[in-house]
Motif scaffolding. Structure first.
Motif, PDB file in Angstrom:
ATOM      1  N   PHE A  43       0.834  -1.202   0.000  1.00 46.71           N
ATOM      2  CA  PHE A  43       0.000   0.000   0.000  1.00 46.71           C
ATOM      3  C   PHE A  43       0.869   1.253   0.000  1.00 46.71           C
ATOM      4  CE2 PHE A  43      -2.334   3.380   2.159  1.00 46.71           C
ATOM      5  CZ  PHE A  43      -3.526   3.396   1.444  1.00 46.71           C
ATOM      6  N   VAL A  44       1.869   1.276   0.879  1.00 42.89           N
ATOM      7  CA  VAL A  44       2.775   2.427   0.958  1.00 42.89           C
ATOM      8  C   VAL A  44       3.588   2.554  -0.330  1.00 42.89           C
ATOM      9  CG1 VAL A  44       4.770   3.381   2.176  1.00 42.89           C
ATOM     10  CG2 VAL A  44       2.886   2.386   3.471  1.00 42.89           C
ATOM     11  N   SER A  45       3.967   1.417  -0.924  1.00 41.28           N
ATOM     12  CA  SER A  45       4.704   1.456  -2.197  1.00 41.28           C
ATOM     13  C   SER A  45       3.852   2.092  -3.294  1.00 41.28           C
ATOM     14  CB  SER A  45       5.124   0.046  -2.613  1.00 41.28           C
ATOM     15  OG  SER A  45       5.983  -0.532  -1.660  1.00 41.28           O
ATOM     16  N   GLY A  46       2.559   1.739  -3.323  1.00 41.26           N
ATOM     17  CA  GLY A  46       1.665   2.363  -4.295  1.00 41.26           C
ATOM     18  C   GLY A  46       1.555   3.857  -4.085  1.00 41.26           C
ATOM     19  N   MET A  47       1.471   4.282  -2.819  1.00 39.61           N
ATOM     20  CA  MET A  47       1.420   5.720  -2.522  1.00 39.61           C
ATOM     21  C   MET A  47       2.689   6.419  -2.991  1.00 39.61           C
ATOM     22  SD  MET A  47      -0.260   6.153   1.281  1.00 39.61           S
ATOM     23  CE  MET A  47       0.062   7.916   1.165  1.00 39.61           C
ATOM     24  N   VAL A  68       1.160   0.628 -11.802  1.00 32.38           N
ATOM     25  CA  VAL A  68       1.472  -0.236 -10.661  1.00 32.38           C
ATOM     26  C   VAL A  68       0.948  -1.643 -10.886  1.00 32.38           C
ATOM     27  CG1 VAL A  68       1.551   1.698  -9.043  1.00 32.38           C
ATOM     28  CG2 VAL A  68      -0.602   0.474  -9.381  1.00 32.38           C
ATOM     29  N   LEU A  69      -0.152  -1.771 -11.635  1.00 37.01           N
ATOM     30  CA  LEU A  69      -0.667  -3.103 -11.941  1.00 37.01           C
ATOM     31  C   LEU A  69       0.301  -3.870 -12.831  1.00 37.01           C
ATOM     32  CD1 LEU A  69      -2.982  -5.085 -11.591  1.00 37.01           C
ATOM     33  CD2 LEU A  69      -4.079  -4.084 -13.606  1.00 37.01           C
ATOM     34  N   VAL A  70       0.910  -3.181 -13.775  1.00 34.24           N
ATOM     35  CA  VAL A  70       1.924  -3.819 -14.625  1.00 34.24           C
ATOM     36  C   VAL A  70       3.088  -4.313 -13.778  1.00 34.24           C
ATOM     37  CG1 VAL A  70       3.660  -3.365 -16.406  1.00 34.24           C
ATOM     38  CG2 VAL A  70       1.317  -2.579 -16.725  1.00 34.24           C
ATOM     39  N   LEU A  78      -1.635  -2.397  -3.707  1.00 39.69           N
ATOM     40  CA  LEU A  78      -0.797  -1.499  -4.491  1.00 39.69           C
ATOM     41  C   LEU A  78      -1.647  -0.474  -5.240  1.00 39.69           C
ATOM     42  CD1 LEU A  78       2.296  -1.286  -5.161  1.00 39.69           C
ATOM     43  CD2 LEU A  78       1.787  -2.539  -7.257  1.00 39.69           C
ATOM     44  N   ILE A  79      -2.741  -0.936  -5.828  1.00 43.04           N
ATOM     45  CA  ILE A  79      -3.622  -0.027  -6.572  1.00 43.04           C
ATOM     46  C   ILE A  79      -4.304   0.971  -5.645  1.00 43.04           C
ATOM     47  CG2 ILE A  79      -5.722   0.061  -7.977  1.00 43.04           C
ATOM     48  CD1 ILE A  79      -4.908  -2.636  -9.153  1.00 43.04           C
ATOM     49  N   LEU A  80      -4.776   0.490  -4.476  1.00 44.48           N
ATOM     50  CA  LEU A  80      -5.410   1.401  -3.512  1.00 44.48           C
ATOM     51  C   LEU A  80      -4.415   2.444  -3.012  1.00 44.48           C
ATOM     52  CD1 LEU A  80      -7.592  -1.103  -1.435  1.00 44.48           C
ATOM     53  CD2 LEU A  80      -8.389   0.607  -3.085  1.00 44.48           C
ATOM     54  N   GLY A  81      -3.194   2.019  -2.765  1.00 45.58           N
ATOM     55  CA  GLY A  81      -2.166   2.971  -2.351  1.00 45.58           C
ATOM     56  C   GLY A  81      -1.887   4.001  -3.425  1.00 45.58           C
ATOM     57  N   ALA A  82      -1.842   3.547  -4.684  1.00 48.98           N
ATOM     58  CA  ALA A  82      -1.613   4.481  -5.788  1.00 48.98           C
ATOM     59  C   ALA A  82      -2.758   5.487  -5.902  1.00 48.98           C
ATOM     60  CB  ALA A  82      -1.453   3.698  -7.094  1.00 48.98           C
TER      61      ALA A  82
END
Length: 531
Positions: A350-354, A411-413, A428-432
């Motif tokens: 999650f943090v990585s997506g952000m 991020v999905l890729v 990851l998507i929610l974080g982004a």
């Protein structure tokens, strides 16, 4: 060609290319030749920053033993150069609409063309300068004398850049001869830039289909046959293949120079005058039968996205450049495998997506320029009996959801390439999405504070504030902070797996508190002020 006249034209185009930087330097007392030197220095700094950010990622490769990686990166930066050249030629020659100022003056077509094409080169070089580093690294590690290797690299880089610029100039100016271009310039340029973006994506797709091979020390990938002769130039320079490659590139360059002079230079004033006359002509307005105010405003917001060079700039800055950064990991045949990660890593992802979203949303993003796209219409809308906060919220969410789609796909890729579990991909998507919201608030407010109403091309919008140097420094700082945060978080989860749930809760509570503070800050200092 009079060098003094060319120098004057070049100085004018440099000032028009970045008016914000020009005004800032003038306020500090710079003028005349001193101002031109400082504007040129900005291009040098941009090239160094780009070389530092993207070039350093390739230092670990011994390209002299990796023909696949050599051809991959050469093709990648050539495609990026094509994108920048086409958009740059359109912006400098057509979008500026400044030919009428030159017609009464004693300037020749060659001087006008050279002054503008040099500015295009200055804009293209920072995005292709890693090619020069690749050539030098390949030559020196192949055992070629350093000075000779550098000279060969500079000559090859100059030939490739010349080929790109001449080819793109012929394409763009060739389009102006079409009747459909003169009647529907924005539509044709959008189609052209869209096809160019598709070309880049398709090229990347096919370049990454090749299987990898082990060279003994590093994993290589399948080489691109078309670029193998250039690889041989820097590894076996005295072979017949290398000599024929040099001769072929020089001959092709001369042919393209001749074609450019024949079909572009000789009719430059005529072409630009015809195209610009279409631009300044005001087409008859169609009275809309829509009576729903929100629907009318929404339709108007989407009309703003038809700026021809905007789509390509957004594609380049929001998709292609991040793709180059992650390409060294996910496209090199050594992509990490996250399939065995447990749910303990939800918070990290999650943090990585952000972090990824915050890095990818910047002053070149759509949400950071939507207000200025209104130009003079913003003052007109503000005079209407419409709450300005409602109008700007509609504009903000248009830019936000557009950027969410871009960041979500990116991020999905990454998640799919790393074979991560579905739950981690969702995190990851929610974080982004949340990181995009926070960053979008900042840059939307920044656009309101620095809004321009008299810009002529989107590059002027992107250069507001600190210019390209400020953009690169901001990108570098956000990347370093994001990487350090993710590394520290990952180490904690790895070392204290038994307490992973507690660590995730603490981190997410901290993220929630910081996020709430930022949302409250932007509400008090921006949205509430509008109300």
């Amino acid at each position: 060609m009079h060098k003094s006249q060319l120098r004057v034209l070049l100085a004018v185009n440099l000032r028009l290319l970045n008016p914000q930087l020009t005004d800032r330097l003038r306020k500090k007392g710079a003028s005349g030749p001193a101002l031109s030197k400082k504007l040129m220095r900005q291009f040098y700094l941009n090239a160094l920053m780009f070389l530092g950010i993207y070039g350093l990622t390739m230092l670990a490769f011994d390209f002299s033993k990796l023909p696949g990686m050599f051809t991959f990166y050469v093709a990648l930066f050539i495609l990026l150069g094509v994108s920048q050249s086409i958009s740059g030629i359109y912006n400098v020659f057509f979008a500026g609409n400044d030919l009428v100022e030159y017609l009464p003056l004693p300037f020749r077509n060659q001087e006008i063309f050279m002054s503008k094409i040099l500015v295009v080169i200055f804009n293209t070089v920072p995005f292709t300068i890693p090619l020069l580093l690749i050539f030098i690294m390949t030559a020196t590690r192949a055992g070629i004398f350093v000075v000779l290797g550098v000279l060969m690299a500079v000559l090859m880089y100059g030939l490739i850049l010349s080929l790109l610029l001449c080819l793109c100039a012929l394409i763009v100016f060739g389009l102006t001869k079409l009747t459909v271009f003169r009647a529907h310039q924005k539509m044709v340029m959008n189609v052209m830039l869209g096809l160019n973006a598709v070309l880049v994506l398709v090229g990347l797709y096919f370049m990454n289909r090749g299987s990898s091979s082990d060279t003994g020390t590093q994993v290589d990938r399948a080489a691109l046959p078309l670029l193998i002769p250039i690889f041989k130039v820097f590894t076996t320079p005295l072979t017949m293949t290398s000599l024929l490659t040099w001769a072929s590139l020089i001959v092709i360059s001369l042919i393209l120079f001749a074609l450019t002079g024949r079909f572009v230079l000789t009719h430059l004033a005529e072409q630009l005058t015809q195209v610009n006359s279409v631009l300044v002509a005001t087409p008859p307005r169609r009275h809309s039968r829509q009576h729903n105010r929100n629907k009318i405003l929404r339709t108007y917001q989407f009309q703003l996205l038809k700026e021809p060079s905007l789509a390509l700039q957004l594609f380049t800055d929001s998709i292609l450049l991040p793709l180059i950064l992650v390409g060294t990991v996910f496209f090199s045949g050594t992509a990490p495998n996250f399939s065995r990660l447990s749910l303990n890593w939800l918070g990290v992802w999650f943090v990585s997506g952000m972090a990824g979203a915050i890095v990818n949303v910047n002053q070149t993003s759509l949400v950071g320029n939507l207000i200025s796209l209104d130009k003079m219409n913003f003052d007109f809308v503000r005079a209407l009996p419409i709450p300005i906060s409602r109008y700007l919220r509609q504009k903000f969410y248009l830019g936000y959801w557009f950027q969410v789609m871009i960041n979500g796909v990116m991020v999905l890729v990454v998640g799919i390439a790393g074979r991560a579990p579905l739950a981690l991909d969702l995190a990851l998507i929610l974080g982004a999405a949340w990181g995009t919201y926070l960053a979008a608030q900042h840059y939307f407010k920044r656009d309101y504070q620095l809004r321009l109403t008299n810009w002529t091309n989107v590059t002027q919008l992107f250069n507001r504030g600190g210019g390209n140097l400020g953009l690169m420094l901001n990108l570098l700082a956000c990347s370093i902070v994001g990487v350090l945060t993710i590394v520290i978080y990952s180490v904690l989860i790895q070392l204290f797996a038994a307490a992973a749930m507690l660590i995730n809760i603490i981190v997410l509570v901290g993220v929630g508190i910081i996020s709430a503070g930022l949302v409250w800050h932007y509400y008090k200092t921006f949205w509430q002020q509008l109300d």
